[in-house]
Structure formats: C-alpha cells, structure tokens
Design a protein around this motif. Structure first.
Motif, PDB file in Angstrom:
ATOM      1  N   THR A 124       0.931  -1.284  -0.026  1.00 37.28           N
ATOM      2  CA  THR A 124       0.105   0.063  -0.063  1.00 37.28           C
ATOM      3  C   THR A 124       0.876   1.178  -0.063  1.00 37.28           C
ATOM      4  OG1 THR A 124      -1.702  -1.103   1.263  1.00 37.28           O
ATOM      5  CG2 THR A 124      -1.689   1.032   1.180  1.00 37.28           C
ATOM      6  N   ALA A 125       1.988   0.943   0.712  1.00 36.72           N
ATOM      7  CA  ALA A 125       2.919   2.328   0.791  1.00 36.72           C
ATOM      8  C   ALA A 125       2.417   3.455   1.179  1.00 36.72           C
ATOM      9  CB  ALA A 125       3.574   2.600  -0.555  1.00 36.72           C
ATOM     10  N   SER A 126       1.878   3.383   2.470  1.00 37.85           N
ATOM     11  CA  SER A 126       0.982   4.223   3.291  1.00 37.85           C
ATOM     12  C   SER A 126       2.032   5.378   3.904  1.00 37.85           C
ATOM     13  CB  SER A 126       0.178   3.903   4.206  1.00 37.85           C
ATOM     14  OG  SER A 126      -0.411   4.932   5.059  1.00 37.85           O
ATOM     15  N   GLU A 127       2.216   6.476   3.737  1.00 33.90           N
ATOM     16  CA  GLU A 127       2.974   7.306   4.214  1.00 33.90           C
ATOM     17  C   GLU A 127       2.739   7.334   5.793  1.00 33.90           C
ATOM     18  OE1 GLU A 127       3.881  11.453   3.173  1.00 33.90           O
ATOM     19  OE2 GLU A 127       3.695  10.677   0.847  1.00 33.90           O
ATOM     20  N   TYR A 128       1.472   7.209   6.334  1.00 36.51           N
ATOM     21  CA  TYR A 128       1.296   7.275   7.819  1.00 36.51           C
ATOM     22  C   TYR A 128       1.184   5.952   8.357  1.00 36.51           C
ATOM     23  CZ  TYR A 128       0.601  12.193   8.302  1.00 36.51           C
ATOM     24  OH  TYR A 128       0.563  13.655   8.343  1.00 36.51           O
ATOM     25  N   ALA A 129       1.650   5.011   7.739  1.00 39.06           N
ATOM     26  CA  ALA A 129       1.276   3.452   8.546  1.00 39.06           C
ATOM     27  C   ALA A 129       2.223   3.749   9.700  1.00 39.06           C
ATOM     28  CB  ALA A 129       2.077   2.486   7.477  1.00 39.06           C
ATOM     29  N   TYR A 130       3.382   4.131   9.737  1.00 38.09           N
ATOM     30  CA  TYR A 130       4.296   4.075  11.273  1.00 38.09           C
ATOM     31  C   TYR A 130       3.433   4.904  12.126  1.00 38.09           C
ATOM     32  CZ  TYR A 130       5.132   9.326  10.510  1.00 38.09           C
ATOM     33  OH  TYR A 130       4.663  10.820  10.496  1.00 38.09           O
ATOM     34  N   VAL A 131       2.221   5.577  11.963  1.00 34.54           N
ATOM     35  CA  VAL A 131       1.841   6.078  13.216  1.00 34.54           C
ATOM     36  C   VAL A 131       0.984   4.814  13.916  1.00 34.54           C
ATOM     37  CG1 VAL A 131      -0.376   7.747  13.875  1.00 34.54           C
ATOM     38  CG2 VAL A 131       1.357   8.412  12.023  1.00 34.54           C
ATOM     39  N   MET A 132       0.808   3.867  13.303  1.00 31.97           N
ATOM     40  CA  MET A 132       0.177   2.773  14.002  1.00 31.97           C
ATOM     41  C   MET A 132       1.122   1.518  14.439  1.00 31.97           C
ATOM     42  SD  MET A 132      -3.015   3.193  14.333  1.00 31.97           S
ATOM     43  CE  MET A 132      -3.963   4.665  14.089  1.00 31.97           C
ATOM     44  N   TYR A 133       2.307   1.972  14.316  1.00 29.65           N
ATOM     45  CA  TYR A 133       3.381   1.054  14.707  1.00 29.65           C
ATOM     46  C   TYR A 133       3.309   0.631  16.133  1.00 29.65           C
ATOM     47  CZ  TYR A 133       6.542   1.467  10.381  1.00 29.65           C
ATOM     48  OH  TYR A 133       6.951   1.318   9.104  1.00 29.65           O
ATOM     49  N   LEU A 134       2.472   1.468  16.904  1.00 32.87           N
ATOM     50  CA  LEU A 134       2.421   1.044  18.406  1.00 32.87           C
ATOM     51  C   LEU A 134       1.265  -0.291  18.536  1.00 32.87           C
ATOM     52  CD1 LEU A 134      -0.157   3.401  19.892  1.00 32.87           C
ATOM     53  CD2 LEU A 134       0.055   2.887  17.694  1.00 32.87           C
ATOM     54  N   ILE A 135       0.902  -0.677  17.295  1.00 34.41           N
ATOM     55  CA  ILE A 135       0.148  -1.961  17.362  1.00 34.41           C
ATOM     56  C   ILE A 135       0.902  -3.102  17.309  1.00 34.41           C
ATOM     57  CG2 ILE A 135      -1.740  -3.469  15.932  1.00 34.41           C
ATOM     58  CD1 ILE A 135      -2.882  -0.571  15.055  1.00 34.41           C
ATOM     59  N   LYS A 136       0.652  -4.125  17.893  1.00 33.23           N
ATOM     60  CA  LYS A 136       1.769  -5.304  17.876  1.00 33.23           C
ATOM     61  C   LYS A 136       1.819  -6.025  16.632  1.00 33.23           C
ATOM     62  CE  LYS A 136       1.983  -9.626  20.201  1.00 33.23           C
ATOM     63  NZ  LYS A 136       1.216 -10.963  20.370  1.00 33.23           N
ATOM     64  N   GLY A 137       3.097  -6.129  16.081  1.00 35.48           N
ATOM     65  CA  GLY A 137       3.374  -6.692  14.869  1.00 35.48           C
ATOM     66  C   GLY A 137       2.965  -5.789  13.743  1.00 35.48           C
ATOM     67  N   ALA A 138       2.697  -4.536  13.974  1.00 39.89           N
ATOM     68  CA  ALA A 138       2.507  -3.589  12.756  1.00 39.89           C
ATOM     69  C   ALA A 138       3.629  -3.255  12.212  1.00 39.89           C
ATOM     70  CB  ALA A 138       1.754  -2.343  13.271  1.00 39.89           C
ATOM     71  N   GLU A 139       4.796  -2.879  12.688  1.00 40.37           N
ATOM     72  CA  GLU A 139       5.968  -2.619  12.207  1.00 40.37           C
ATOM     73  C   GLU A 139       6.478  -3.756  11.436  1.00 40.37           C
ATOM     74  OE1 GLU A 139       8.896  -0.581  14.821  1.00 40.37           O
ATOM     75  OE2 GLU A 139       9.958   0.009  13.350  1.00 40.37           O
ATOM     76  N   ALA A 140       6.734  -4.989  12.045  1.00 41.18           N
ATOM     77  CA  ALA A 140       7.267  -6.047  11.433  1.00 41.18           C
ATOM     78  C   ALA A 140       6.495  -6.113  10.053  1.00 41.18           C
ATOM     79  CB  ALA A 140       7.101  -6.946  12.103  1.00 41.18           C
TER      80      ALA A 140
END
Lengths: 534, 305
Positions: A124-140
């Motif tokens: 998806t290459a979302s620019e704001y995906a990192y905002v949700m990195y606090l969700i478990k497994g999101a960053e990985a």
C-alpha cells in the motif's frame, strides 16, 4: 430485499426534502484538489476535510472539548494484562455508494481489520503507516519482516474488534478517531484498484456520500440517507469549490458564492476587522499547530547556551503577531499547543523566555559578547515563501535592534530546504508542526525524541528521552501531565533547543445564516452544522 | 515541401529524446525526493514508497522504463496525487487549458494584429499613439494585477461575468482576456513595426505606382509580408498560452494544467514533470513547423526543398 431497501431510501429522500421544503446547500472552498480520498493514503488537511464526511472511524473527537466520543464503536475497554483495546461496534452502520444501489451491507469488525491491515501492508506504501506502529506486529508487517496474521488487529465477532498494542498507550482511543482506523470497503477496493476513490466507484459509510468529483474544479457531497445518525444531519449537500487564490475566494465570499471563507487573505485582515459586516462574520479559533525557530546547537556561536537564551528573549512575539501575522495567534514559550493533552501554559507559568531586552543583553554579555561586540553573523534560513520571509525579517530586525548583532536571511525552495535542514541544518531555521492526534506524545515524543526523524535540531538529551518515553506508556493522566511539564522546561528553558514562536489560529469568515462548530483537528464537522433560511 | 515536412517530423524524435534526457537528469539531480516531508518519513516507509514507484531501481533503468511507457502513451502514476495517473491529469486538465489558451490566442490575434495595422497606417496620429500606449500598458501590467482588477470591475461591480471557476462560455471571458493582454500587446507592436518597415520596400512603391488603391496596397501587398515576423512569435506564443498560465488559472480557479507545471517541480512529482515538459516541447516543435510552413505561404520568395 434490494427493492425494499431502495423503496425505503426513496421514501426517506422524498420525506426529507418535503420536510425541509428546500434542500440546504453549504458552499465551501477546499482551496485545492484533494490529493487522495483513500483513507490509507491521505496525508493532508484538504483530503481529511472530505474524508471526515465520507467515512466513520472507530471514535471521533468532540469539536469543542477534544474529548474522544463513540462513532462506529459504541463502547471500548482496555485489558492491561494483554495491552488490548476491545471496541464494540454499532450494528446500524451501512456501506453505500452515491446511487444507493448497495442493499444494506453492514460495516463490520472485519472491515475495520481489513482497513488497518491494508494501511500497514508494505505494497500500500502508506506514508502514515508508522503512526500505527504501536499496534503489535504492525512495524514488522509494514517493513516486510512479519505477516498480516501477526498484526494485533482481530475481528472477534461481527461487531467486536480487538487491537493489541506493544505498550499500554492511554491515548489510543484518540488515535482510533483518526482516518487511519477507518473500516474500508474491501470489495470496491479490490474491484477498482487505484480508481476506487472516484465518485462513480467509491463506497462509504459516513454522514455524506461523494456525489460528484470533477478534478481540480469541484466536488459535491450529498447527505447519506443510510447514515446511522441521519436525523441529526441538517445540511443536504455541500458544494466544494477548489479556489486556491485567497483574493478570489474572498471575492466569491463577498459576492455570496461561498458561505464560509476559512482563509481570508492577510492583506484584507485590517479591512475585515473594521468593516461593519465582515467584522461580525469573522471568528478566530485555535488550530493545533506550533511555529518554531529551530536552533542548530552544534554551530558556533549557537553552541553557547547563553547565546540561545539571548536570542529567545529578544524575540517580541506579541509585536510579531500584531504587526506581521495579524491573525490573533497566541505567543508560544513552550512546544505543545493549547487544546492538546499535556499543554503547559508557559506564558502564565513563566516557563521559557518571554520578550525581555534587558535580560537578553545580559545573556549575550554572559556569553562573551557584551553589546554584540565580536559576535559572528547569524543566518536565519526559511523555505521560500512571502509569509516566512516577513516573519524572518521581523525577527532579524528585533535581534539586530536589541542585541546589536548582524543577522542574514536566506531562503531555499521547499524540497531543497528540507534536505538542507536534515543534512546540515543552518544556525536558525523555521519549522512548524501540527497535531495528528491531540496528545502531547505527538509533539514531545514524535518530534524531539533523540531518535525522531523530525528532530531537525538533533536535540539529544537522555533525560528528555526518559521523560517522554515514560509519559508515552503511563496510564495515569496526572503523572503524564507532570512528565510533559518537566519535558517542556527541559527543552524550552534549560536546553533552549529551539525557540517556540506562536500557536496557530484559524481565521474564518462565516455568513450569519450558517450555524456551525469549530474543529481544531482533522477538518470541520459538517454533519453538526445547519443553514438557516436566508 | 512534402519532404521538408517529413524531415522536420523525423527531427522531432531526437529533439524529444534530448529534452527528455536533460529533464530526467536535471530533476533527479535536484536535492529532495517526492517523499521529502517536513514531517520526516521513517526509512521503512520511504523504502515502501520507493519500491512502489520503482525509485529504488538504477537511474538508467528508470529512464528506459519511462521511455518505454512514453512510446506507448503511458506516462505513469502521479506521485503527489496518488489515485490519479499522469494520463488522467493530461486528459482532464489539458483540454481546459487548451480551450482557455485557444480563446486567449484568438483574442490576441484578432485584436492585436488589426490594432497594429491601424497604428501603422495612421502613424503618428492620436489612434497610433493611443493604441501604442495601451499596448505598452498591456505588456507591463502583470496578470496577477490585471486579473483581480477585471474581477472587481466586471464580476463584483457590474456583475457581467462570474467571479471565477469554470463551466460556461461566460467563465472564459475574463481569464482569456487577462491571459491574452500581454500577447495582444506584443502582436500589436510587432505588426506595427513590421508594417512600417514593409511599406518602405520597393515593391510597395511599385504597387502604388501602378495606381492601386491605398487599401489594396496596405492589405494585399504590405500586410501579407508584414505578417512574417508576427508569425515567428505567434508559434512560441501559442505554445506558451496553451500549456497554461499558472497565474491566470490560479486567480480564476480554472481546473487547467498550469499549476502542474510549477507544483510538480516542488513536489518532485517526477512523472508529471516529465509529461508536462515533454508536452511543452512537443507543442513548441509542432508550432515551429507550422510557422515554417506558413512562411512559404505568406512570402512567395521563401521555398523549402
């Protein structure tokens, strides 16, 4: 079933129009083409203004208090043993297109799960995906090191979704109010690909549907007759122009073509304030943004703390606001802006450096430059813009007059400027920051943590990092407030990493027949507005 | 003549190749990327974005991929407007700009050239001086001042035309007038100068000696040749005018392509920069070809082989 549904909608439409007598239309200026109406991809305020009308999120903000209110989620609870937030969804939210041809397909927990996982998918290459990195497994998952199945978002049943975090972020319901947590229409997205946001394809669930979108020209929103709170939505249609030129928008407002002008030209502000009609239509509301001058503390003479204190205390913010900005902005001595959780009133509490020429000269003398003697030239750099240039000229003149030092101003085109600031920041450079979500974490941690990519000052103080890290995971509001206060004192007063200048305001002209609210984050809430007979 | 045209058309290919290579190299050598943000993006996010738009490929491969798309009329996605392709932008925005530009060009030609002829014929009279002062003003007053001024008079005070936006013939008048003024004035001045030069030529003297009427001398003999310098500037002027004026489109909120010329550079929206630049180059090439052909039609002494 489908026919019944259509019939019901037709009756509702006819009844609605008859009851009102005449359809109510709001004429609004978006100022520009929305770059994207895909909630996973949108990053700008124009797109958010429209998205807020089209899609519900799990939660929403109260425009006045910034409290987090239910939206798609009726209730939610937190389980501290697993760091899991569980959201219980309404069962009366439906997907719809502009022709009402969908037969009452409900919005479910699976749509929420699909939305968040699509945001995080690397493709998806979302620019704001990192905002949700606090969700478990999101960053990985987002960085290609994990899978979608490992992401801590799960539809427990049709109307219950559980979101597991890496740490107990007390502010998560506020983040769940972001468009990033919106449920998304899987079928439409898979069918139309990148074109799913066009008016003829898009499927939505909010108070309005996208009636038409003529790119670069106009966009029309129509009341969603299947919206769960439709009885309280009073405006039937919103016609959005895309007039970028402020003076043209002002002319259209005065000619009655626009009901609101949310960005009147600076040159007209004096006239607006003295005009008997316009002055009554002008309202100023806070906007969750702070303007600052970054300081590069590694470059002499700014490596001397007393020089930084001298610069901070010789900047007359109120005069800048009164004579240059003219928008009733608020002088800032601290970083997090009013309206945010964790805001500290630096002016009232005496945190930071107010305008004090006497004290400023003393700091400069302490730094070894009495009366500015022997002081090397200082350069302020701004990105090319008339507004930033005017501010820089005012600040430079103030520093020259008060401290007797020589100040240069240079400017660079935006892309080049950002590159310069991140590679080799000039001595003094301008930056702004606007809230993504109304919590101090978004200002204190997301910008000035030593590991943050937004930390152009390259500020690095382990004590500061410890404070904001602790505040991020604490669930005790009183403790968090106190931690942010200590962090503000450290960064704005003890270390003078930058000079906060002002908190933004909106200047909005609204016709007297428009009944409205003022939202300071994430776009105006047209579903709560009304238009009186006129 | 035919072989001349074919040769010129074939020459377009190397011209476009050179323009595209230079543009490609220039835009990639400017600091910053499409993903440079004040709110800096984490490296992982940048990586996803670069992978999506193939910006992690070697530059030569990106260029070849682009040109491969270009010959198939696939200009790629817009990076700043993520749901739109460059083809969408060209298809939806360029016709608007071309319409506005076409009308503005017609204004410029239909008013500017007769004004220049009239000035030359009535040299040093009130008409001549008056129209040349007007032309000087037309060249000097920028659109950014003229546009709002016209809005104020004709839209707000007289209410003859809409303030701004697009959609009906009435919407075209004020922006076309604003856009045409500078060109109109230039046409008037050049036509006048050129006419004054031509009327001193010997064949004009011959025409007069034959006893032709003054109107016939001026219009049939002098005017035709006087048009040559005018045609020379008309080509680039047309290209200029139909590829959009950012300022006029901005003032009148016209959904044209003008803003993409400027904004795409700020956004480092590489595919849009390439497409808009090549569109401009292509129109210049075509216009120059038309200018050369019209030379031969206007002046019997010019022949191509």
């Amino acid at each position: 079933m489908k026919r019944l549904w259509l019939l019901a909608l037709a009756v509702a439409l006819v009844a609605g129009v008859c009851a009102v007598g005449q359809a109510k239309t709001l004429y609004w200026n978006l100022a520009t083409e929305p770059p994207s109406l895909d909630p996973s991809l949108a990053t700008d305020t124009t797109s958010h203004q429209v998205l807020k009308q089209l899609f519900v999120s799990l939660c929403q903000f109260d425009d006045a208090t910034m409290d987090v209110l239910p939206d798609l989620a009726k209730t939610w609870e937190f389980d501290a043993t697993t760091n899991t937030w569980t959201f219980h969804l309404r069962n009366d939210v439906f997907w719809t297109d502009r022709n009402w041809t969908l037969s009452g397909i409900p919005v479910t927990a699976e749509d929420v799960e699909f939305g968040i996982k699509r945001l995080l998918a690397p493709e998806t290459a979302s620019e704001y995906a990192y905002v949700m990195y606090l969700i478990k497994g999101a960053e990985a998952y987002n960085t290609g090191a994990g899978t979608a199945d490992d992401v801590g978002v799960n539809a427990i049943d049709k109307y219950t979704v559980a979101i597991t975090l890496n740490f107990p972020a007390g502010y998560f319901p506020g983040m769940a109010a972001l468009w990033l947590c919106a449920p998304l229409p899987k079928v439409a997205i898979e069918k139309y690909g990148d074109k799913w946001t066009e008016a003829q394809n898009i499927v939505t669930n909010g108070p309005y549907v996208l009636g038409d979108w003529v790119h670069e020209d106009h966009l029309i929103l129509k009341k969603n007759v299947a919206y769960y709170d439709r009885d309280n939505v009073k405006i039937d249609e919103v016609y959005c122009y895309m007039v970028n030129e402020q003076s043209t928008a002002m002319a259209m407002y005065e000619a009655g073509k626009l009901d609101v002008n949310d960005n009147p030209p600076l040159e007209d502000m004096d006239r607006i304030k003295t005009d008997p009609v316009l002055s009554k239509e002008l309202a100023q509301a806070p906007r969750l943004c702070t303007y600052r001058y970054g300081l590069n503390s590694s470059k002499p003479p700014l490596d001397n703390i007393n020089v930084r204190k001298a610069l901070a205390s010789s900047l007359d913010r109120q005069s800048l606001i009164d004579n240059v900005l003219k928008g009733n902005q608020l002088p800032a001595q601290t970083w997090t802006c009013p309206g945010m959780f964790g805001y500290v009133d630096g002016v009232a509490l005496g945190i930071g450096y107010p305008f004090d020429p006497e004290q400023a000269r003393k700091y400069l003398a302490d730094a070894g430059y009495p009366g500015g003697a022997g002081f090397p030239e200082v350069t302020i750099m701004v990105n090319t813009s008339q507004g930033h240039q005017k501010i820089a000229e005012f600040v430079a003149k103030g520093w020259q007059d008060v401290l007797g030092i020589k100040v240069n101003i240079t400017n660079q085109e935006w892309g080049v400027y950002l590159n310069t600031c991140s590679v080799d920041a000039p001595q003094v450079f301008r930056m702004g920051w606007c809230a993504d979500y109304p919590d101090g974490n978004n200002f204190m941690n997301d910008v000035f943590h030593s590991g943050s990519g937004n930390n152009y000052e390259k500020y690095n103080n382990p004590a500061y990092d410890a404070l904001v890290e602790k505040a991020a995971v604490s669930t005790d509001p009183a403790e968090r407030r106190d931690l942010y206060k200590q962090a503000e004192i450290l960064i704005c007063e003890t270390d003078v990493a930058f000079i906060p200048i002002y908190f933004y305001t909106y200047n909005q002209l609204t016709k007297p027949y428009v009944v409205r609210t003022f939202a300071s984050i994430g776009g105006q809430t047209w579903k709560d507005w009304d238009i009186l007979d006129h | 003549m035919f072989s001349f045209i074919v040769r010129r058309i074939l020459w377009t290919i190397p011209v476009i190749l050179i323009v595209s290579s230079i543009t490609f190299l220039l835009m990639h050598s400017v600091p910053g990327s499409p993903f440079t943000r004040e709110r800096a993006l984490p490296a992982a996010i940048q990586k996803n974005l670069e992978a999506k738009y193939h910006l992690n490929d070697p530059l030569w491969k990106q260029y070849i991929d682009y040109m491969y798309g270009f010959v198939r009329f696939d200009f790629g996605p817009s990076i700043a407007y993520r749901s739109r392709t460059v083809n969408d932008i060209l298809a939806q925005q360029w016709p608007v700009t071309a319409t506005l530009g076409g009308v503005a060009f017609l204004f410029a030609v239909c008013i500017g050239i007769p004004l220049g002829v009239l000035s030359a014929v009535k040299q040093n009279t009130l008409i001549d001086n008056g129209s040349m002062v007007a032309a000087m003003l037309g060249v000097s007053v920028p659109a950014i001042a003229l546009g709002p001024f016209l809005i104020w008079i004709f839209a707000l005070k007289l209410k003859w035309f809409p303030v701004a936006t697009w959609g009906s013939p009435a919407h075209i008048v004020l922006p076309a007038l604003t856009l045409s003024t500078a060109y109109l004035s230039r046409f008037a001045r050049i036509t006048r100068a050129s006419m004054l030069q031509v009327v001193r030529e010997e064949y004009i003297l011959a025409a007069r000696a034959k006893g032709l009427r003054e109107v016939v001398v001026n219009l049939r003999h002098a005017f035709r040749n006087a048009l040559i310098p005018v045609t020379t500037i008309a080509g680039p002027a047309f290209a200029d005018i139909v590829t959009g004026s950012l300022v006029v489109e901005q003032i009148f909120a016209i959904p044209g392509i003008g803003k993409y010329y400027v904004q795409s550079i700020g956004n480092r929206d590489y595919p849009v920069i390439m497409a808009t630049t090549l569109l401009f180059a292509l129109i210049i090439v075509v216009m120059n070809l038309l200018v050369d052909i019209s030379y031969a039609m206007l002046d019997p002494r010019i022949r191509y082989s």
